[in-house]
Design a protein around this motif. Structure first.
Motif, PDB file in Angstrom:
ATOM      1  N   ALA A   7     -10.667 -34.996   2.086  1.00 49.30           N
ATOM      2  CA  ALA A   7     -10.105 -35.931   1.119  1.00 49.30           C
ATOM      3  C   ALA A   7      -8.895 -36.656   1.698  1.00 49.30           C
ATOM      4  CB  ALA A   7      -9.700 -35.182  -0.152  1.00 49.30           C
ATOM      5  N   HIS A   8      -8.060 -35.930   2.434  1.00 45.95           N
ATOM      6  CA  HIS A   8      -6.870 -36.544   3.010  1.00 45.95           C
ATOM      7  C   HIS A   8      -7.256 -37.571   4.076  1.00 45.95           C
ATOM      8  CE1 HIS A   8      -2.830 -37.223   4.184  1.00 45.95           C
ATOM      9  NE2 HIS A   8      -2.913 -36.566   5.335  1.00 45.95           N
ATOM     10  N   ALA A   9      -8.305 -37.261   4.817  1.00 44.96           N
ATOM     11  CA  ALA A   9      -8.741 -38.176   5.870  1.00 44.96           C
ATOM     12  C   ALA A   9      -9.290 -39.476   5.294  1.00 44.96           C
ATOM     13  CB  ALA A   9      -9.808 -37.502   6.746  1.00 44.96           C
ATOM     14  N   GLU A  10      -9.822 -39.415   4.056  1.00 48.44           N
ATOM     15  CA  GLU A  10     -10.454 -40.585   3.458  1.00 48.44           C
ATOM     16  C   GLU A  10      -9.523 -41.338   2.510  1.00 48.44           C
ATOM     17  OE1 GLU A  10     -13.914 -39.102   1.574  1.00 48.44           O
ATOM     18  OE2 GLU A  10     -14.870 -38.448   3.433  1.00 48.44           O
ATOM     19  N   SER A  11      -8.293 -40.906   2.338  1.00 43.53           N
ATOM     20  CA  SER A  11      -7.377 -41.587   1.433  1.00 43.53           C
ATOM     21  C   SER A  11      -5.966 -41.549   1.995  1.00 43.53           C
ATOM     22  CB  SER A  11      -7.400 -40.921   0.058  1.00 43.53           C
ATOM     23  OG  SER A  11      -6.752 -39.664   0.101  1.00 43.53           O
ATOM     24  N   ASN A  12      -5.098 -42.333   1.361  1.00 46.07           N
ATOM     25  CA  ASN A  12      -3.702 -42.379   1.774  1.00 46.07           C
ATOM     26  C   ASN A  12      -2.820 -41.481   0.911  1.00 46.07           C
ATOM     27  OD1 ASN A  12      -4.140 -44.297   3.837  1.00 46.07           O
ATOM     28  ND2 ASN A  12      -4.166 -45.951   2.315  1.00 46.07           N
ATOM     29  N   GLU A  13      -3.416 -40.714   0.019  1.00 48.36           N
ATOM     30  CA  GLU A  13      -2.662 -39.839  -0.855  1.00 48.36           C
ATOM     31  C   GLU A  13      -2.143 -38.629  -0.081  1.00 48.36           C
ATOM     32  OE1 GLU A  13      -4.843 -38.743  -4.274  1.00 48.36           O
ATOM     33  OE2 GLU A  13      -5.126 -40.799  -4.996  1.00 48.36           O
ATOM     34  N   CYS A  14      -0.982 -38.109  -0.540  1.00 50.79           N
ATOM     35  CA  CYS A  14      -0.420 -36.922   0.099  1.00 50.79           C
ATOM     36  C   CYS A  14      -1.316 -35.719  -0.166  1.00 50.79           C
ATOM     37  CB  CYS A  14       0.983 -36.640  -0.456  1.00 50.79           C
ATOM     38  SG  CYS A  14       2.181 -37.934  -0.123  1.00 50.79           S
ATOM     39  N   PRO A  15      -1.570 -34.899   0.848  1.00 54.27           N
ATOM     40  CA  PRO A  15      -2.368 -33.682   0.605  1.00 54.27           C
ATOM     41  C   PRO A  15      -1.616 -32.720  -0.293  1.00 54.27           C
ATOM     42  CG  PRO A  15      -1.420 -33.663   2.811  1.00 54.27           C
ATOM     43  CD  PRO A  15      -1.161 -35.030   2.251  1.00 54.27           C
ATOM     44  N   VAL A  16      -2.368 -31.893  -1.003  1.00 55.42           N
ATOM     45  CA  VAL A  16      -1.811 -30.935  -1.952  1.00 55.42           C
ATOM     46  C   VAL A  16      -2.005 -29.525  -1.418  1.00 55.42           C
ATOM     47  CG1 VAL A  16      -2.075 -29.968  -4.262  1.00 55.42           C
ATOM     48  CG2 VAL A  16      -2.124 -32.440  -3.941  1.00 55.42           C
ATOM     49  N   MET A  17      -0.931 -28.710  -1.465  1.00 54.05           N
ATOM     50  CA  MET A  17      -1.007 -27.369  -0.901  1.00 54.05           C
ATOM     51  C   MET A  17      -1.680 -26.366  -1.833  1.00 54.05           C
ATOM     52  SD  MET A  17       0.056 -27.526   2.118  1.00 54.05           S
ATOM     53  CE  MET A  17      -0.183 -25.771   2.322  1.00 54.05           C
ATOM     54  N   PHE A  18      -1.410 -26.451  -3.125  1.00 56.05           N
ATOM     55  CA  PHE A  18      -1.926 -25.457  -4.069  1.00 56.05           C
ATOM     56  C   PHE A  18      -2.788 -26.149  -5.115  1.00 56.05           C
ATOM     57  CE2 PHE A  18       2.311 -24.148  -2.603  1.00 56.05           C
ATOM     58  CZ  PHE A  18       1.994 -22.965  -1.958  1.00 56.05           C
ATOM     59  N   SER A  19      -4.097 -26.067  -4.918  1.00 62.47           N
ATOM     60  CA  SER A  19      -5.010 -26.758  -5.826  1.00 62.47           C
ATOM     61  C   SER A  19      -6.030 -25.823  -6.458  1.00 62.47           C
ATOM     62  CB  SER A  19      -5.750 -27.870  -5.072  1.00 62.47           C
ATOM     63  OG  SER A  19      -6.503 -27.320  -4.005  1.00 62.47           O
ATOM     64  N   GLY A  20      -5.924 -24.525  -6.206  1.00 66.29           N
ATOM     65  CA  GLY A  20      -6.874 -23.588  -6.778  1.00 66.29           C
ATOM     66  C   GLY A  20      -6.700 -22.216  -6.157  1.00 66.29           C
ATOM     67  N   LEU A  21      -7.659 -21.327  -6.394  1.00 69.50           N
ATOM     68  CA  LEU A  21      -7.594 -19.981  -5.848  1.00 69.50           C
ATOM     69  C   LEU A  21      -7.958 -19.996  -4.369  1.00 69.50           C
ATOM     70  CD1 LEU A  21      -7.211 -16.942  -6.404  1.00 69.50           C
ATOM     71  CD2 LEU A  21      -9.665 -16.824  -6.895  1.00 69.50           C
ATOM     72  N   GLY A  22      -7.117 -19.411  -3.540  1.00 68.08           N
ATOM     73  CA  GLY A  22      -7.387 -19.358  -2.105  1.00 68.08           C
ATOM     74  C   GLY A  22      -6.115 -19.077  -1.343  1.00 68.08           C
ATOM     75  N   PHE A  23      -6.183 -18.255  -0.304  1.00 63.60           N
ATOM     76  CA  PHE A  23      -4.996 -17.872   0.446  1.00 63.60           C
ATOM     77  C   PHE A  23      -4.359 -19.075   1.145  1.00 63.60           C
ATOM     78  CE2 PHE A  23      -7.460 -13.783   0.595  1.00 63.60           C
ATOM     79  CZ  PHE A  23      -6.586 -13.078  -0.216  1.00 63.60           C
ATOM     80  N   THR A  24      -3.065 -19.226   0.965  1.00 66.02           N
ATOM     81  CA  THR A  24      -2.279 -20.257   1.638  1.00 66.02           C
ATOM     82  C   THR A  24      -1.091 -19.567   2.290  1.00 66.02           C
ATOM     83  OG1 THR A  24      -2.893 -21.936  -0.004  1.00 66.02           O
ATOM     84  CG2 THR A  24      -0.952 -22.384   1.358  1.00 66.02           C
TER      85      THR A  24
END
Length: 293
Positions: free
Chosen positions: A39-56
């Motif tokens: 998604a980040h590669a296809e848009s100019n929006e800032c990537p989001v770190m916490f968007s759901g369940l998953g280890f970060t």
């Protein structure tokens, strides 16, 4: 927060549940990472770190001691253009394995930094006696890492939801309260008035004091606070001596109908304030007007 405590206790005693959660978390992390990168590669929006369940997993950028048992830790995002993606009053569920423990410890912490800030996120953590997670986090130094499992949404705040709100914090319970304060006051579209009552044991426990006092200077007609310190030799410099009592709150809360009271603090304080026979009920606030973080 009681539900989170029960969740963590269950996880530490049930290896089957933990294993399933770990497998699911890893799968979710891989899937989420793939879609985030795409998604980040296809848009100019800032990537989001916490968007759901998953280890970060984030690296510690800096650590600062606040007092004898509290530290502020700044964590850096892998992409300095990324933002947290958290909504106002959200907390983060940390996932750690303290030294000497086979099973992990899972605990929620509320960020105190601007949730829209790019590149970093800041936590303020109080170390409790025998606190497994807080002791582990206090041992971290720049370069170490901490893993986050997911975000936890709190109260769904909307600008101008109430013309007046009251906030009552005790000790480290100031963190979700502060997040909401800064979210309201830093939003030009939000005109909500805020009164804070902050109770602590000692003057050194007045966490985020500089930040709160700066907000009072910037918003003199909209934000005010009362500090009450239980272990204070004498009242001075705007500090009251004592606990968060019914008598104290009578002088702050005005009993308006269209208002909300937010509470976060030690269990004993929360118990005295909330419930059908608590202080807030006696002051005329119904259950729907009170929110406990």
């Amino acid at each position: 927060m009681a539900q989170i405590k029960r969740l963590s206790q269950s996880l530490t005693t049930n290896t089957t549940v933990f294993s399933a959660l770990a497998i699911f978390g890893i799968g979710a992390y891989c899937t989420r990472s793939y879609f985030l990168q795409s998604a980040h590669a296809e848009s100019n929006e800032c990537p989001v770190m916490f968007s759901g369940l998953g280890f970060t997993t984030l690296r510690v950028q800096s650590v600062k001691a606040v007092n004898h048992n509290t530290k502020r830790l700044v964590f850096e995002f892998p992409d300095q253009n990324a933002r947290s993606g958290l909504s106002l009053t959200s907390a983060l569920l940390t996932f750690s394995r303290p030294k000497g423990r086979w099973l992990p410890v899972i605990r929620p912490y509320t960020p105190i930094s601007d949730l829209n800030h790019q590149g970093t996120l800041e936590l303020m953590v109080k170390q409790y006696p025998n606190g497994k997670s807080s002791t582990h986090i206090h041992s971290l130094v720049p370069g170490d890492t901490l893993t986050f499992l997911t975000s936890l949404k709190g109260f769904s705040w909307k600008p101008n939801l109430h013309p007046q709100v009251y906030m009552i914090a005790g000790g480290a319970g100031i963190t979700p309260i502060y997040q909401l304060i800064r979210g309201i006051l830093d939003n030009p579209a939000d005109k909500t008035k805020i009164n804070l009552v902050f109770g602590v044991n000692t003057e050194q426990d007045l966490l985020l004091r500089d930040e709160l006092e700066e907000y009072k200077k910037r918003f003199p007609g909209r934000f005010d606070y009362v500090y009450t310190v239980s272990r204070l030799e004498e009242e001075k410099g705007g500090l009251k001596k004592g606990y968060v009592t019914e008598e104290l709150l009578k002088g702050v809360l005005n009993g308006e109908k269209d208002t909300k009271v937010f509470v976060c603090g030690p269990p004993a304080m929360e118990a005295s304030l909330t419930g059908s026979k608590g202080i807030l009920a006696r002051l005329g606030y119904n259950k729907g007007q009170v929110y406990k973080f």
